[in-house]
Design an enzyme around this catalytic site. Structure first.
Site, PDB file in Angstrom:
ATOM      1  N   CYS A 152     -10.921 -51.649  -8.254  1.00 62.37           N
ATOM      2  CA  CYS A 152     -11.309 -52.506  -7.129  1.00 62.37           C
ATOM      3  C   CYS A 152     -12.782 -52.285  -6.848  1.00 62.37           C
ATOM      4  O   CYS A 152     -13.195 -51.149  -6.571  1.00 62.37           O
ATOM      5  CB  CYS A 152     -10.468 -52.193  -5.898  1.00 62.37           C
ATOM      6  SG  CYS A 152     -10.966 -53.118  -4.433  1.00 62.37           S
ATOM      7  N   HIS A 243      -9.283 -61.553 -14.430  1.00 62.94           N
ATOM      8  CA  HIS A 243      -9.849 -62.577 -13.548  1.00 62.94           C
ATOM      9  C   HIS A 243      -9.850 -63.933 -14.248  1.00 62.94           C
ATOM     10  O   HIS A 243     -10.161 -64.035 -15.438  1.00 62.94           O
ATOM     11  CB  HIS A 243     -11.282 -62.226 -13.140  1.00 62.94           C
ATOM     12  CG  HIS A 243     -11.366 -61.032 -12.254  1.00 62.94           C
ATOM     13  ND1 HIS A 243     -11.296 -61.117 -10.881  1.00 62.94           N
ATOM     14  CD2 HIS A 243     -11.481 -59.709 -12.545  1.00 62.94           C
ATOM     15  CE1 HIS A 243     -11.373 -59.898 -10.364  1.00 62.94           C
ATOM     16  NE2 HIS A 243     -11.493 -59.031 -11.356  1.00 62.94           N
ATOM     17  N   GLU A 298      -6.598 -62.641  -4.556  1.00 57.03           N
ATOM     18  CA  GLU A 298      -6.441 -61.392  -5.292  1.00 57.03           C
ATOM     19  C   GLU A 298      -4.988 -61.141  -5.677  1.00 57.03           C
ATOM     20  O   GLU A 298      -4.075 -61.331  -4.867  1.00 57.03           O
ATOM     21  CB  GLU A 298      -6.959 -60.214  -4.462  1.00 57.03           C
ATOM     22  CG  GLU A 298      -8.469 -60.183  -4.322  1.00 57.03           C
ATOM     23  CD  GLU A 298      -8.966 -58.818  -3.905  1.00 57.03           C
ATOM     24  OE1 GLU A 298      -8.594 -57.814  -4.570  1.00 57.03           O
ATOM     25  OE2 GLU A 298      -9.722 -58.731  -2.921  1.00 57.03           O
ATOM     26  N   CYS A 307     -14.181 -59.580  -2.963  1.00 56.89           N
ATOM     27  CA  CYS A 307     -13.635 -58.948  -4.166  1.00 56.89           C
ATOM     28  C   CYS A 307     -14.804 -58.608  -5.076  1.00 56.89           C
ATOM     29  O   CYS A 307     -15.460 -59.500  -5.615  1.00 56.89           O
ATOM     30  CB  CYS A 307     -12.645 -59.880  -4.864  1.00 56.89           C
ATOM     31  SG  CYS A 307     -11.979 -59.222  -6.411  1.00 56.89           S
ATOM     32  N   GLY A 310     -14.238 -59.421  -8.738  1.00 57.83           N
ATOM     33  CA  GLY A 310     -14.247 -60.876  -8.838  1.00 57.83           C
ATOM     34  C   GLY A 310     -15.656 -61.440  -8.835  1.00 57.83           C
ATOM     35  O   GLY A 310     -15.972 -62.369  -9.593  1.00 57.83           O
TER      36      GLY A 310
END
Length: 364
Positions: A152, A243, A298, A307, A310
């Site tokens: 993360c 992703h 997410e 994110c 992301g």
């Protein structure tokens, strides 16, 4: 100004509240000022809880934690001490787990703790654990649905600041962190921002993973994906976690992300059959070649304010499509991140904030 706080329930005296009521004590920090709110009323609720604003005071973060009413009960059975951090609103319950390689919270407990109505409220629970393989520390995460992601981006920035707090470190710092996505190196800068070497993006379809067909190099770039009757143009990237990045559909080349009904379309991407491990999805609007705006759904957490991985995937996708520069400001609902995909080492670098929200303890 970022405000940290110690949050606790404390019994009223018999003269100030009915028997069995409690007060909510919020001790923000850090600040050199003291705020008097003695004239503010006590708010009473039918749940026999009351929030006393007269108990609001501004104290240094360390003092707030030390004076926490439950601080003397560190050995109490089932009592979890935590710090709530956030990176641009992407918020996490941070747990000091340095004394054990096993998380102090189960995935089922994490779901309850992350509930924003009946728990603390967060996008996930992050554990600071002993390092392995020569790393300084290990980071593990349970999402708000109890699943465990590999990495993360906002969480790793919060992790770095949390470690600095636990170790009483100030100024510029750097750590090596073992994660499910490999070794990650965050660096705390003098201004408190955290710069993170996120490593190299993975573009091979089978490694992301996605069942979408790749090109000659197996990269999935500007491929077609049918979701809810619309054909979306997607580029797939792994930053240690999967992703799916889209800048629009065949029918609409210009995506206005604020108009999206993310709660409707997001889950359909996440659970699409083309993504065997599910996927995070970024919907991107081009403001300029150096300024991109995105909203994210997410995997395991739903719509969040930010994110980090992301945002990294978005810039990688933009470069692959020839529509963005290698260094961009990526605007998220919670604020901006600076992302750079360097050509010299093929690594992606992310810079952004991580801040304390409050301190607390909870009975598991």
């Amino acid at each position: 100004m970022a405000i940290a706080a110690a949050l606790s329930l404390c019994p009223f005296s018999s003269s100030s509240s009915p028997s069995g009521s409690h007060s909510l004590r919020l001790s923000p920090a850090p600040s050199p000022f003291r705020l008097s709110t003695s004239r503010l009323p006590v708010v009473r609720r039918t749940h026999r809880l009351a929030a006393s604003a007269s108990m609001l005071s501004v104290k240094p973060a360390t003092e707030a934690a030390a004076n926490h009413p439950l601080a003397s009960r560190k050995g109490a059975t089932g009592l979890l001490h935590f710090v709530k951090y956030h990176g641009l609103g992407n918020d996490f319950i941070m747990v000091d787990n340095r004394d054990s390689a096993e998380p102090k919270v189960t995935p089922e407990q994490a779901v309850k703790l992350c509930d924003r109505n009946f728990g603390i409220g967060a996008d996930g629970v992050i554990f600071a654990m002993p390092g392995v393989g020569g790393a300084d520390y290990t980071m593990r995460i349970f999402n708000s649905d109890g699943s465990e992601p590999e990495m993360c981006g906002n969480g790793i920035r919060c992790f770095a600041r949390f470690i600095a707090e636990l170790e009483n470190l100030t100024g510029t710092q750097s750590f090596t962190i073992h994660t499910g996505a490999g070794l990650i190196i965050p660096r705390i800068k003098e201004d408190g921002q955290v710069n993170v070497d996120m490593g190299q993006p993975v573009l091979k379809a089978s490694s992301i993973p996605t069942k979408l067909p790749g090109g000659g190099d197996e990269a999935v770039v500007n491929a077609e994906l049918v979701v809810d009757g619309n054909t979306w143009k997607v580029t797939c990237v792994s930053m240690g976690n999967p992703h799916c990045v889209t800048f629009g559909t065949n029918q609409s080349q210009v995506l206005l992300v604020d108009d999206l009904k993310l709660e409707d379309i997001g889950p359909k991407f996440e659970h699409h059959e083309m993504f065997p491990a599910r996927t995070n999805t970024e919907f991107v609007q081009i403001l300029s070649r150096k300024h991109l705006k995105m909203r994210v759904w997410e995997r395991g957490a739903g719509a969040t304010l930010a994110c980090g991985t992301g945002a990294c995937a978005v810039v990688v996708a933009g470069v692959l499509l020839g529509i963005s520069e290698r260094e961009c400001i990526v605007e998220l609902p919670g604020g901006p991140l600076v992302i750079e995909w360097r050509e010299d080492d093929n690594h992606v670098y992310m810079s952004g904030p991580a801040e304390v929200a409050f301190y607390g303890s909870v009975v598991l």
